[in-house]
Design a protein around this motif. Structure first.
Motif, short mmCIF file in Angstrom:
data_model
loop_
_atom_site.label_atom_id
_atom_site.label_comp_id
_atom_site.label_asym_id
_atom_site.label_seq_id
_atom_site.Cartn_x
_atom_site.Cartn_y
_atom_site.Cartn_z
N GLY A 125 0.84 -1.18 0.00
CA GLY A 125 0.00 0.00 0.00
C GLY A 125 0.87 1.23 0.00
O GLY A 125 1.79 1.37 -0.79
N SER A 126 0.60 2.15 0.94
CA SER A 126 1.35 3.39 1.00
C SER A 126 2.45 3.35 2.06
O SER A 126 3.20 4.30 2.20
CB SER A 126 0.41 4.56 1.33
N SER A 127 2.54 2.23 2.85
CA SER A 127 3.54 2.15 3.91
C SER A 127 4.82 1.50 3.39
O SER A 127 4.79 0.63 2.53
CB SER A 127 2.99 1.33 5.10
N ILE A 128 5.94 1.96 3.91
CA ILE A 128 7.24 1.44 3.53
C ILE A 128 8.01 1.07 4.79
O ILE A 128 8.14 1.88 5.69
CB ILE A 128 8.05 2.45 2.71
N MET A 129 8.45 -0.18 4.85
CA MET A 129 9.24 -0.63 5.99
C MET A 129 10.64 -0.97 5.49
O MET A 129 10.79 -1.79 4.59
CB MET A 129 8.61 -1.86 6.65
N GLU A 130 11.65 -0.35 6.06
CA GLU A 130 13.02 -0.57 5.64
C GLU A 130 13.70 -1.59 6.54
O GLU A 130 13.58 -1.53 7.75
CB GLU A 130 13.81 0.74 5.66
N SER A 131 14.39 -2.54 5.93
CA SER A 131 15.18 -3.50 6.69
C SER A 131 16.43 -3.82 5.91
O SER A 131 16.51 -3.59 4.70
CB SER A 131 14.37 -4.78 6.96
N ILE A 132 17.42 -4.35 6.61
CA ILE A 132 18.70 -4.67 6.00
C ILE A 132 19.02 -6.13 6.28
O ILE A 132 18.86 -6.61 7.40
CB ILE A 132 19.82 -3.76 6.55
N ASP A 133 19.47 -6.85 5.27
CA ASP A 133 19.78 -8.25 5.39
C ASP A 133 21.16 -8.43 6.03
O ASP A 133 22.16 -7.92 5.52
CB ASP A 133 19.74 -8.94 4.02
N VAL A 134 21.18 -9.16 7.14
CA VAL A 134 22.45 -9.51 7.80
C VAL A 134 22.45 -11.01 8.02
O VAL A 134 21.67 -11.54 8.81
CB VAL A 134 22.61 -8.78 9.16
N ASN A 135 23.26 -11.71 7.25
CA ASN A 135 23.37 -13.18 7.35
C ASN A 135 22.00 -13.86 7.23
O ASN A 135 21.70 -14.82 7.95
CB ASN A 135 24.03 -13.58 8.67
#
Length: 209
Positions: free
Chosen positions: A57-67
């Motif tokens: 939708g209009s929401s954005i969740m940022e995450s970063i891949d670590v292992n």
């Protein structure tokens, strides 16, 4: 199916009559199930920082891949150091769903953060919840023997702190009683000095005649 426990009610609280869970020694469990339609989720990945943007939708969740674990940017440093010191920590981790993997990693970081508290801040309830969290991350597949040892050490230190605190309070109470006794004796000594001084007073001429 991957399961995530979002909250846990401790047994003593559950059995407490004032908690409201038990009514006439009975408990009623109501389950509400929502059937949701699967919504495609887009992902974008940048080569610079291995960042994943989950769009729904209009929401954005940022995450970063670590292992293989998608974590928040604020968790990246801690997770990186965790794998650096314990490279085999997740070799037996079974869950594939990234939401479950993130929840388990967050529980693990939360447990570590609990053990980093000072003994003054650490409560018995914190230690009970730490035991529950440890079982949760172990059941998920994390190899955390080192963390279990640290938890036991913290629990021993907490018991020693409580014992030392009790002895200190007892000593302070004895000291207070001795101070009061000293004040009483000091006041008695002053009265005796006055009596002695009065006894030693010489008679005057008028007293004699």
């Amino acid at each position: 199916m991957d399961l995530v426990y979002t909250s846990v009610v401790l047994l003593p609280k559950f059995l407490d009559k004032d908690s409201g869970f038990l009514v006439n020694d009975q408990v009623k469990i109501v389950v509400e199930v929502d059937a949701l339609q699967d919504i495609p989720v887009e992902t974008e990945k940048t080569e610079e920082n291995d960042c994943v943007l989950l769009k729904e939708g209009s929401s954005i969740m940022e995450s970063i891949d670590v292992n293989g674990f998608h974590v928040f940017p604020s968790q990246v440093g801690y997770v990186g150091r965790l794998f650096e010191k314990h490279p085999d920590i997740a070799v037996d981790f079974r869950a594939k769903n990234q939401h479950v993997r993130h929840a388990c990693m967050s529980s693990l970081l939360g447990l570590i953060q609990t053990l980093c508290k000072s003994l003054q801040e650490l409560s018995n309830e914190d230690l009970i919840e730490a035991d529950i969290a440890l079982k949760y991350v172990k059941d998920a597949g994390f190899k955390v023997d080192w963390l279990e040892k640290n938890l036991e050490q913290v629990k021993e230190k907490k018991l020693k702190e409580l014992s030392s605190l009790a002895m200190l309070q007892e000593t302070e109470e004895k000291t207070l009683r001795l101070k009061r006794k000293f004040e009483e004796l000091d006041a008695l000594a002053e009265e005796q000095k006055k009596e002695l001084s009065a006894t030693r007073t010489s008679l005057t001429f008028d007293d004699v005649v």
